[in-house]
Scaffold this motif. Structure first.
Motif, PDB file in Angstrom:
ATOM      1  N   ALA A 400      16.270 -74.271 -47.413  1.00 16.66           N
ATOM      2  CA  ALA A 400      15.083 -73.774 -46.724  1.00 16.66           C
ATOM      3  C   ALA A 400      14.080 -74.904 -46.481  1.00 16.66           C
ATOM      4  N   ALA A 401      13.916 -75.787 -47.465  1.00 15.00           N
ATOM      5  CA  ALA A 401      12.979 -76.898 -47.319  1.00 15.00           C
ATOM      6  C   ALA A 401      13.423 -77.857 -46.218  1.00 15.00           C
ATOM      7  N   LEU A 402      14.710 -78.127 -46.147  1.00 11.65           N
ATOM      8  CA  LEU A 402      15.227 -79.014 -45.110  1.00 11.65           C
ATOM      9  C   LEU A 402      15.008 -78.429 -43.721  1.00 11.65           C
ATOM     10  N   THR A 439      17.640 -79.234 -55.601  1.00 16.43           N
ATOM     11  CA  THR A 439      16.661 -78.188 -55.325  1.00 16.43           C
ATOM     12  C   THR A 439      15.577 -78.730 -54.398  1.00 16.43           C
ATOM     13  N   ALA A 440      14.707 -77.820 -53.942  1.00 17.76           N
ATOM     14  CA  ALA A 440      13.574 -78.248 -53.112  1.00 17.76           C
ATOM     15  C   ALA A 440      12.679 -79.215 -53.871  1.00 17.76           C
ATOM     16  N   GLU A 441      12.582 -79.022 -55.184  1.00 18.57           N
ATOM     17  CA  GLU A 441      11.773 -79.930 -56.000  1.00 18.57           C
ATOM     18  C   GLU A 441      12.351 -81.336 -55.994  1.00 18.57           C
ATOM     19  N   ASP A 442      13.697 -81.451 -56.004  1.00 18.63           N
ATOM     20  CA  ASP A 442      14.329 -82.774 -55.944  1.00 18.63           C
ATOM     21  C   ASP A 442      14.002 -83.477 -54.633  1.00 18.63           C
ATOM     22  N   LEU A 445       9.770 -82.647 -50.284  1.00 13.95           N
ATOM     23  CA  LEU A 445       9.335 -82.815 -48.903  1.00 13.95           C
ATOM     24  C   LEU A 445       7.848 -82.529 -48.729  1.00 13.95           C
ATOM     25  N   GLU A 446       7.283 -81.682 -49.588  1.00 11.18           N
ATOM     26  CA  GLU A 446       5.842 -81.456 -49.508  1.00 11.18           C
ATOM     27  C   GLU A 446       5.087 -82.739 -49.842  1.00 11.18           C
ATOM     28  N   GLY A 447       5.611 -83.504 -50.779  1.00 16.68           N
ATOM     29  CA  GLY A 447       4.995 -84.779 -51.111  1.00 16.68           C
ATOM     30  C   GLY A 447       5.033 -85.749 -49.949  1.00 16.68           C
ATOM     31  N   ARG A 448       6.123 -85.740 -49.205  1.00 21.53           N
ATOM     32  CA  ARG A 448       6.231 -86.629 -48.042  1.00 21.53           C
ATOM     33  C   ARG A 448       5.231 -86.213 -46.964  1.00 21.53           C
TER      34      ARG A 448
END
Length: 527
Positions: A400-402, A439-442, A445-448
């Motif tokens: 979902a994050a990707l 995972t999304a945490e790995d 992407l929010e950090g980027r």
């Protein structure tokens, strides 16, 4: 299994053969019918190519499986199936690792004891690929089921034939062999294939197939990181020149004083440091293809000389009066809009029209939808091999994050992100895991997004500062002023880290440095 049930599953597929459906849809229906006849948890159709198995259709496996390339040498189950004379069933307690570990939908972790069967598909007495079935229930398949699987393998061969895939695959094998020879001649690494099933990528592939067999010059335009060089390699591979090398030159990576020598060669004594005769890229590419990346960086004098070579095929090495004739097809690429460069007076109009006999646009990753998952599967499979783990997968949150991220750095950013994330995830485990689940945490992407935000805000404030034209200011001066403001904002936001600032602006580092020098922007903080 009754004959009526077998007929019920096979009859629609036979009817589909004359329906004109795309090959992908035929493959999907084949797997659906197979799972209807032989209920199981996952099915796959894989094609053998260059020592790897490429999934063409899957049912019950995660979407990113379609982007993977399973190297036979690394998957003993696949090797055993390819070496079998017919359908093969593995014992439920088989010690051979399962290639689908972590890929079965709805199942997390190692595959439990289960039932696994597969059958090689033959075309013209050669192994074309595999059909595989996996059931989580042990002892799911019987001897009769193996006979039905053989029938479906034969039917799969017929579908491939009717869809016209035989000729395409044979040509592909031949072209890959020729391309490999070309890269050996060019002393360059072999290119990866274009991966994607989105509408934008289908359109691009269709354009590549259209222009590849011609002699037209091709101009490839697109953002940084979209894979313009891969498009150039695909054009070369599909051309009559595929047996000859494709020589590449990044025009932005060379000082202007060396560009002519790199392109046209030089003789001994032509300039300080020219201690021997040296052929240029044009002569090395004779009979093949020359790929000029970032062609918009060439100076006007070099453009004029290059235009002459393209028109006549005649060139002179620096310091020599002797002419050499070359037969070269040119493919050029740029992350700029070269039509705008012509209007701005930085690119010759005749040079531009010579380059763009057939223009191509490579779509950014944000326009390619679920292709991001196929590409992720491809990159994860590569990292799985490098990290020495049994399997690497994306959980639902990571997928979902990707899909939600806008990818300013495009495919190159995705490749680096997955490599970095897989390495970090691997480091969390004291012992090497059999299945590495990202995972999304790995991905973080929010950090980027947070890293890029200051540069965007700075650019927005620059926009507001330059929206109103100044008295007596020309259009070009206004454009340069806006570029200067954006460049300063990006550098300040990234602590004057040139690479990070370039990435946030969608530029190569060399382009950023060149642009800063032209605009008079300091690349170090003022003290």
């Amino acid at each position: 299994m009754t004959a009526d049930k077998l007929l019920e599953a096979v009859a629609p597929l036979v009817a589909d053969l004359g329906s004109g459906l795309p090959a992908e849809e035929l493959y999907r229906r084949l797997l659906q019918s197979l799972r209807l006849l032989l209920p199981c948890d996952a099915a796959a159709l894989l094609r053998l190519e260059d020592g790897s198995l490429l999934p063409l259709a899957v049912d019950g496996l995660s979407r990113d499986t379609l982007g993977r390339r399973f190297r036979i040498a690394e998957h003993p189950r696949f090797a055993a199936l390819l070496g079998a004379a017919g359908p093969l069933r593995f014992p439920s307690d088989s010690a051979l690792p399962d290639p689908y570990d972590g890929l079965v939908e709805g199942l997390h972790g190692d595959l439990p004891v289960h039932d696994c069967v597969g059958c090689p598909i033959q075309l013209h007495q050669r192994i074309w690929g595999l059909l595989t079935l996996d059931a989580l229930q042990p002892d799911r398949f019987s001897r009769g089921d193996l006979a039905a699987l053989q029938l479906f393998a034969n039917l799969a061969a017929g579908i491939v034939t009717v869809a016209g895939r035989i000729e395409q695959l044979e040509n592909r094998v031949a072209l890959e062999s020729l391309r490999a020879e070309g890269y050996r001649l060019a002393a360059a690494p072999r290119a990866r294939e274009l991966i994607g099933r989105s509408t934008a990528m289908r359109r691009l592939v269709a354009d590549i197939e259209t222009v590849a067999g011609s002699e037209l010059s091709v101009l490839i335009q697109g953002e940084t990181g979209v894979g313009k060089e891969l498009v150039a390699e695909a054009i070369h591979a599909g051309s009559p020149r595929a047996a000859r090398p494709m020589i590449s030159l990044n025009c932005a990576a060379l000082p202007e004083t060396l560009v002519e020598s790199e392109l046209f060669g030089h003789v001994k004594g032509a300039f300080t440091g020219a201690t021997s005769d040296r052929p240029g890229k044009f002569e090395l590419a004779d009979g093949g293809t020359l790929f000029l990346d970032e062609v918009g960086e060439l100076s006007m004098p070099v453009q004029a000389k290059l235009l002459r070579v393209l028109q006549s095929g005649q060139l002179q090495r620096l310091g020599s009066d002797r002419e050499h004739h070359v037969d070269v097809r040119l493919i050029a690429a740029s992350n700029r809009d070269l039509a705008d460069e012509v209007k701005a007076g930085r690119l010759r109009a005749d040079f531009y029209h010579r380059l763009s006999a057939y223009p191509l646009r490579v779509p950014p990753l944000r326009e390619r939808g679920r292709d991001v998952l196929l590409l992720s599967g491809f990159f994860l499979e590569e990292n799985r091999s490098r990290l020495g783990i049994g399997a690497a997968r994306l959980d639902a949150s990571a997928q979902a994050a990707l899909l939600a991220y806008d990818w300013p750095g495009n495919v190159r950013e995705l490749e680096h992100l997955l490599g970095r994330s897989a390495l970090k995830a691997r480091a969390r485990h004291p012992q090497r895991p059999r299945i590495l689940s990202l995972t999304a945490e790995d991905l973080d992407l929010e950090g980027r997004r947070a890293e890029v935000a200051p540069a965007i805000e700075g650019a927005d404030s620059a926009d507001s500062a330059t929206d109103a034209p100044r008295q007596g200011e020309s259009l070009q001066q206004a454009v340069d002023a806006l570029k200067r403001q954006r460049l300063l904002a990006a550098l300040a936001a990234h602590g004057f880290n040139r690479a990070a600032a370039a990435q946030s602006l969608g530029l190569d580092r060399a382009n950023l440095i060149r642009l800063a020098k032209r605009l008079g922007v300091a690349l170090e903080p003022v003290k």
